[in-house]
Motif scaffolding. Structure first.
Motif, PDB file in Angstrom:
ATOM      1  N   ALA A   1       0.943   3.964  -3.014  1.00 34.43           N
ATOM      2  CA  ALA A   1       0.615   5.364  -2.730  1.00 34.43           C
ATOM      3  C   ALA A   1       1.748   6.286  -3.157  1.00 34.43           C
ATOM      4  CB  ALA A   1       0.307   5.546  -1.246  1.00 34.43           C
ATOM      5  N   THR A   2       2.976   5.958  -2.780  1.00 30.12           N
ATOM      6  CA  THR A   2       4.087   6.857  -3.117  1.00 30.12           C
ATOM      7  C   THR A   2       4.344   6.898  -4.615  1.00 30.12           C
ATOM      8  OG1 THR A   2       5.731   5.137  -2.609  1.00 30.12           O
ATOM      9  CG2 THR A   2       5.185   6.710  -0.845  1.00 30.12           C
ATOM     10  N   PHE A   3       4.152   5.762  -5.293  1.00 32.96           N
ATOM     11  CA  PHE A   3       4.296   5.747  -6.749  1.00 32.96           C
ATOM     12  C   PHE A   3       3.292   6.705  -7.379  1.00 32.96           C
ATOM     13  CE2 PHE A   3       2.907   4.175 -10.895  1.00 32.96           C
ATOM     14  CZ  PHE A   3       4.106   4.211 -11.587  1.00 32.96           C
ATOM     15  N   PHE A   4       2.035   6.610  -6.943  1.00 28.72           N
ATOM     16  CA  PHE A   4       1.017   7.423  -7.579  1.00 28.72           C
ATOM     17  C   PHE A   4       1.081   8.876  -7.134  1.00 28.72           C
ATOM     18  CE2 PHE A   4      -1.871   6.975 -10.853  1.00 28.72           C
ATOM     19  CZ  PHE A   4      -2.720   8.072 -10.760  1.00 28.72           C
ATOM     20  N   ILE A   5       1.537   9.142  -5.931  1.00 26.37           N
ATOM     21  CA  ILE A   5       1.743  10.530  -5.502  1.00 26.37           C
ATOM     22  C   ILE A   5       2.716  11.200  -6.458  1.00 26.37           C
ATOM     23  CG2 ILE A   5       2.840  11.946  -3.719  1.00 26.37           C
ATOM     24  CD1 ILE A   5       1.517   9.978  -1.651  1.00 26.37           C
ATOM     25  N   GLN A   6       3.821  10.544  -6.702  1.00 27.17           N
ATOM     26  CA  GLN A   6       4.833  11.110  -7.589  1.00 27.17           C
ATOM     27  C   GLN A   6       4.327  11.183  -9.028  1.00 27.17           C
ATOM     28  OE1 GLN A   6       8.828   9.707  -7.032  1.00 27.17           O
ATOM     29  NE2 GLN A   6       9.316   9.952  -9.191  1.00 27.17           N
ATOM     30  N   ALA A   7       3.691  10.112  -9.504  1.00 25.91           N
ATOM     31  CA  ALA A   7       3.235  10.060 -10.901  1.00 25.91           C
ATOM     32  C   ALA A   7       2.146  11.082 -11.201  1.00 25.91           C
ATOM     33  CB  ALA A   7       2.736   8.657 -11.224  1.00 25.91           C
ATOM     34  N   SER A   8       1.414  11.503 -10.171  1.00 23.74           N
ATOM     35  CA  SER A   8       0.307  12.436 -10.394  1.00 23.74           C
ATOM     36  C   SER A   8       0.706  13.893 -10.180  1.00 23.74           C
ATOM     37  CB  SER A   8      -0.869  12.080  -9.487  1.00 23.74           C
ATOM     38  OG  SER A   8      -0.498  12.215  -8.125  1.00 23.74           O
ATOM     39  N   GLY A   9       1.985  14.132  -9.981  1.00 23.63           N
ATOM     40  CA  GLY A   9       2.459  15.502  -9.853  1.00 23.63           C
ATOM     41  C   GLY A   9       2.738  15.946  -8.437  1.00 23.63           C
ATOM     42  N   GLY A  10       2.713  15.008  -7.511  1.00 26.12           N
ATOM     43  CA  GLY A  10       3.013  15.330  -6.122  1.00 26.12           C
ATOM     44  C   GLY A  10       4.514  15.251  -5.849  1.00 26.12           C
ATOM     45  N   PRO A  11       4.875  15.276  -4.570  1.00 23.05           N
ATOM     46  CA  PRO A  11       6.292  15.216  -4.199  1.00 23.05           C
ATOM     47  C   PRO A  11       6.950  13.924  -4.688  1.00 23.05           C
ATOM     48  CG  PRO A  11       4.890  15.615  -2.274  1.00 23.05           C
ATOM     49  CD  PRO A  11       3.988  15.342  -3.431  1.00 23.05           C
ATOM     50  N   ASN A  12       8.235  14.005  -4.970  1.00 23.73           N
ATOM     51  CA  ASN A  12       9.000  12.842  -5.415  1.00 23.73           C
ATOM     52  C   ASN A  12       9.339  11.974  -4.213  1.00 23.73           C
ATOM     53  OD1 ASN A  12       8.962  13.767  -8.061  1.00 23.73           O
ATOM     54  ND2 ASN A  12      10.843  14.919  -7.806  1.00 23.73           N
ATOM     55  N   VAL A  13       8.437  11.044  -3.873  1.00 23.76           N
ATOM     56  CA  VAL A  13       8.613  10.229  -2.682  1.00 23.76           C
ATOM     57  C   VAL A  13       8.773   8.737  -2.994  1.00 23.76           C
ATOM     58  CG1 VAL A  13       7.426  11.833  -1.141  1.00 23.76           C
ATOM     59  CG2 VAL A  13       6.094  10.112  -2.364  1.00 23.76           C
ATOM     60  N   TYR A  14       8.547   8.331  -4.226  1.00 24.77           N
ATOM     61  CA  TYR A  14       8.618   6.916  -4.589  1.00 24.77           C
ATOM     62  C   TYR A  14      10.060   6.467  -4.689  1.00 24.77           C
ATOM     63  CZ  TYR A  14       7.931   2.576  -7.152  1.00 24.77           C
ATOM     64  OH  TYR A  14       7.935   1.260  -7.539  1.00 24.77           O
ATOM     65  N   GLU A  15      10.375   5.361  -4.012  1.00 23.17           N
ATOM     66  CA  GLU A  15      11.744   4.844  -4.041  1.00 23.17           C
ATOM     67  C   GLU A  15      11.808   3.406  -4.531  1.00 23.17           C
ATOM     68  OE1 GLU A  15      13.260   5.477  -0.098  1.00 23.17           O
ATOM     69  OE2 GLU A  15      13.322   7.644  -0.348  1.00 23.17           O
ATOM     70  N   GLY A  16      10.691   2.901  -5.037  1.00 22.14           N
ATOM     71  CA  GLY A  16      10.648   1.511  -5.491  1.00 22.14           C
ATOM     72  C   GLY A  16      11.199   1.343  -6.892  1.00 22.14           C
ATOM     73  N   LYS A  17      11.078   0.111  -7.380  1.00 18.33           N
ATOM     74  CA  LYS A  17      11.529  -0.223  -8.729  1.00 18.33           C
ATOM     75  C   LYS A  17      10.631   0.443  -9.760  1.00 18.33           C
ATOM     76  CE  LYS A  17      12.953  -4.875  -7.386  1.00 18.33           C
ATOM     77  NZ  LYS A  17      12.683  -6.316  -7.582  1.00 18.33           N
ATOM     78  N   ASP A  18      11.176   0.638 -10.965  1.00 17.43           N
ATOM     79  CA  ASP A  18      10.314   1.116 -12.044  1.00 17.43           C
ATOM     80  C   ASP A  18       9.376  -0.028 -12.433  1.00 17.43           C
ATOM     81  OD1 ASP A  18      11.376  -0.486 -14.336  1.00 17.43           O
ATOM     82  OD2 ASP A  18      13.193   0.677 -13.996  1.00 17.43           O
ATOM     83  N   MET A  19       8.338   0.277 -13.184  1.00 23.70           N
ATOM     84  CA  MET A  19       7.295  -0.703 -13.486  1.00 23.70           C
ATOM     85  C   MET A  19       7.838  -1.919 -14.247  1.00 23.70           C
ATOM     86  SD  MET A  19       4.442   0.097 -12.094  1.00 23.70           S
ATOM     87  CE  MET A  19       5.465   0.578 -10.709  1.00 23.70           C
ATOM     88  N   LEU A  20       8.758  -1.713 -15.161  1.00 26.57           N
ATOM     89  CA  LEU A  20       9.309  -2.830 -15.920  1.00 26.57           C
ATOM     90  C   LEU A  20      10.050  -3.777 -14.980  1.00 26.57           C
ATOM     91  CD1 LEU A  20       9.631  -4.068 -18.713  1.00 26.57           C
ATOM     92  CD2 LEU A  20      11.686  -2.676 -19.019  1.00 26.57           C
ATOM     93  N   ALA A  21      10.917  -3.245 -14.141  1.00 26.55           N
ATOM     94  CA  ALA A  21      11.679  -4.077 -13.199  1.00 26.55           C
ATOM     95  C   ALA A  21      10.769  -4.732 -12.164  1.00 26.55           C
ATOM     96  CB  ALA A  21      12.747  -3.231 -12.500  1.00 26.55           C
ATOM     97  N   ALA A  22       9.771  -4.008 -11.699  1.00 29.56           N
ATOM     98  CA  ALA A  22       8.879  -4.538 -10.664  1.00 29.56           C
ATOM     99  C   ALA A  22       8.044  -5.713 -11.159  1.00 29.56           C
ATOM    100  CB  ALA A  22       7.964  -3.433 -10.148  1.00 29.56           C
TER     101      ALA A  22
ATOM    102  N   LYS B   1       0.833  -1.208   0.000  1.00 29.63           N
ATOM    103  CA  LYS B   1       0.000   0.000   0.000  1.00 29.63           C
ATOM    104  C   LYS B   1       0.864   1.254   0.000  1.00 29.63           C
ATOM    105  CE  LYS B   1      -4.066  -2.055   2.130  1.00 29.63           C
ATOM    106  NZ  LYS B   1      -5.044  -2.008   3.223  1.00 29.63           N
ATOM    107  N   HIS B   2       1.939   1.243   0.778  1.00 31.71           N
ATOM    108  CA  HIS B   2       2.837   2.400   0.826  1.00 31.71           C
ATOM    109  C   HIS B   2       3.489   2.625  -0.543  1.00 31.71           C
ATOM    110  CE1 HIS B   2       5.714   5.316   2.329  1.00 31.71           C
ATOM    111  NE2 HIS B   2       6.662   4.618   1.742  1.00 31.71           N
ATOM    112  N   ALA B   3       3.971   1.546  -1.154  1.00 34.24           N
ATOM    113  CA  ALA B   3       4.616   1.666  -2.467  1.00 34.24           C
ATOM    114  C   ALA B   3       3.624   2.178  -3.513  1.00 34.24           C
ATOM    115  CB  ALA B   3       5.205   0.327  -2.895  1.00 34.24           C
TER     116      ALA B   3
END
Length: 118
Positions: free
Chosen positions: A48-69, A44-46
């Motif tokens: 949320a942070t992915f979509f926060i960043q992708a939707s124009g919010g703060p750069n908080v996502y630290e996970g893998k990119d979608m291809l790697a994930a 849930k955290h991943a």
């Protein structure tokens, strides 16, 4: 002009939306097996942070990119569509407007080539 991040309710709104989405995935027989061994709080955290960043919010996502994930997961088109259906249900549950729904679904659909690999 406000960002999608702002129109989705900022960090709090997106965190709730992501939590609802993961709950729907866990309840969806087509997707649930993917989460059987997962730490749902981390998922849930991943999400949320992915979509926060992708939707124009703060750069908080630290996970893998979608291809790697999603590498090696053998996700097919039907499973991808089930994820989109769950996303629409989560958006509806959170009373997200039509314009925002369309933007979110278009963004998610844009990830298809990084996610679907069979």
């Amino acid at each position: 002009m406000t960002t999608l991040y702002e129109r989705l309710g900022g960090t709090d709104g997106i965190t709730t939306l992501a939590s609802d989405l993961v709950d729907l995935h866990v309840a969806n027989p087509r997707i649930a097996p993917r989460y059987a061994q997962s730490d749902l709080a981390k998922v849930k955290h991943a999400a949320a942070t992915f979509f926060i960043q992708a939707s124009g919010g703060p750069n908080v996502y630290e996970g893998k990119d979608m291809l790697a994930a999603h590498k090696g997961m053998n996700i097919d088109n039907d499973e991808f569509v089930a994820v989109l259906d769950d996303a629409l249900e989560a958006l509806d549950k959170n009373a997200i407007g039509q314009r925002e729904k369309e933007e979110v679904l278009a963004f998610l659909y844009s990830l298809k080539s990084d996610v679907v690999h069979v």
